[in-house]
Design an enzyme around this catalytic site. Structure first.
Site, PDB file in Angstrom:
ATOM      1  CB  ALA A   1      -0.936  -0.002   1.204  1.00  0.00           C
TER       2      ALA A   1
ATOM      3  CE1 TYR B   1       4.418 -10.162 -11.721  1.00  0.00           C
ATOM      4  CE2 TYR B   1       3.583 -10.849 -13.858  1.00  0.00           C
ATOM      5  CZ  TYR B   1       3.456 -10.095 -12.707  1.00  0.00           C
ATOM      6  OH  TYR B   1       2.364  -9.279 -12.547  1.00  0.00           O
TER       7      TYR B   1
END
Length: 267
Positions: free
Chosen positions: A18, A162
């Protein structure tokens, strides 16, 4: 919504990653929708900036500095969060993630780099879910939203670590959805394609300058190469809107799903 921050009917969210980007914007959006929000990441100063924006909306914010790869730090952060929230968690958004090495094929990709991507993109969500799904189940309600990616739906040369982490995240999310559904808890993946973040915009601008063409030409070439049906990349707001939908009443009966937000590449 009541004004009592300790009322167990008041929605409380936790968002990892965040401090910037999608995670930051999701945290602020959930506050706009009425949630008090715990913001978790590695950079305290950036998290404080996110928290300030949440508090400016009249909501509470809890800053939690921790690396999602560090199990002990995460356990302590979750304990702090639950003490702050009076033991409640309504929405969990796992937005922390890293791309890992770009262009290294299997055979050249270093094991330590592979492990770091898996620890961040898969083990991190597993840790938060392990701690917080039991709380949601006891409540009889809760929403888990994991930020995946379209590389988790296809192979991609040079992006093995990934792609593997995002494929695995889908399996984790679907399995959890089956396990917690009877308790009124949902678990879903939002899978963005390319997002026009500042880093990408700068890359397009640099390429346009180097070639002596407009940025529109470079962007058009990019979307054509990616095969985007809508001929435009994502804005962060596109991903945020999908998270808000799943966290809100519209997502009440959706679980174990991947919602792709990519302008029409995976079709």
């Amino acid at each position: 919504m009541t004004s009592d921050p300790h009322d167990t009917g008041r929605p409380v969210a936790l968002v990892t990653g965040a401090s910037s980007g999608t995670g930051r914007d999701v945290a602020i959006a959930l506050a706009e929708d009425g949630c008090d929000v715990g913001v978790l990441g590695r950079r305290t100063e950036a998290l404080e900036a996110t928290a300030a924006r949440i508090r400016a909306l009249g909501r509470r914010a809890c800053v939690l500095t921790a690396d999602v790869c560090d199990e002990a730090a995460m356990a302590a952060a979750v304990e702090t969060f639950l003490a702050w929230s009076s033991g409640r968690i309504d929405v969990l958004v796992n937005a922390a993630g890293i791309p890992g090495p770009l262009g290294d094929p299997v055979g050249q990709l270093q094991l330590q780099d592979f492990d770091h991507v898996m620890a961040t993109n898969l083990r991190g969500p597993f840790i938060t879910m392990s701690h917080l799904l039991p709380v949601m189940c006891r409540q009889g309600a809760g929403r888990v939203i994991n930020i995946g990616g379209t590389h988790g739906m296809r192979g991609r040369a040079g992006r093995a670590s990934y792609a593997t982490s995002k494929w695995a995240l889908r399996g984790l999310t679907r399995s959890a959805a089956l396990e917690v559904g009877a308790h009124g808890v949902t678990a879903n993946v939002v899978a963005p394609g390319a997002i026009a973040v500042d880093r990408m915009r700068q890359r397009w601008a640099d390429q346009a300058q180097a070639e002596g063409v407009s940025e529109d030409v470079v962007l058009d070439r990019y979307v054509q190469a990616m095969g985007m049906a809508l001929k435009r990349p994502n804005e962060t707001s596109d991903v945020v809107a999908t998270v808000r939908f799943l966290a809100g009443e519209g997502g009440r009966n959706i679980t174990g799903q991947e919602i792709v937000v990519d302008g029409g590449v995976i079709v």
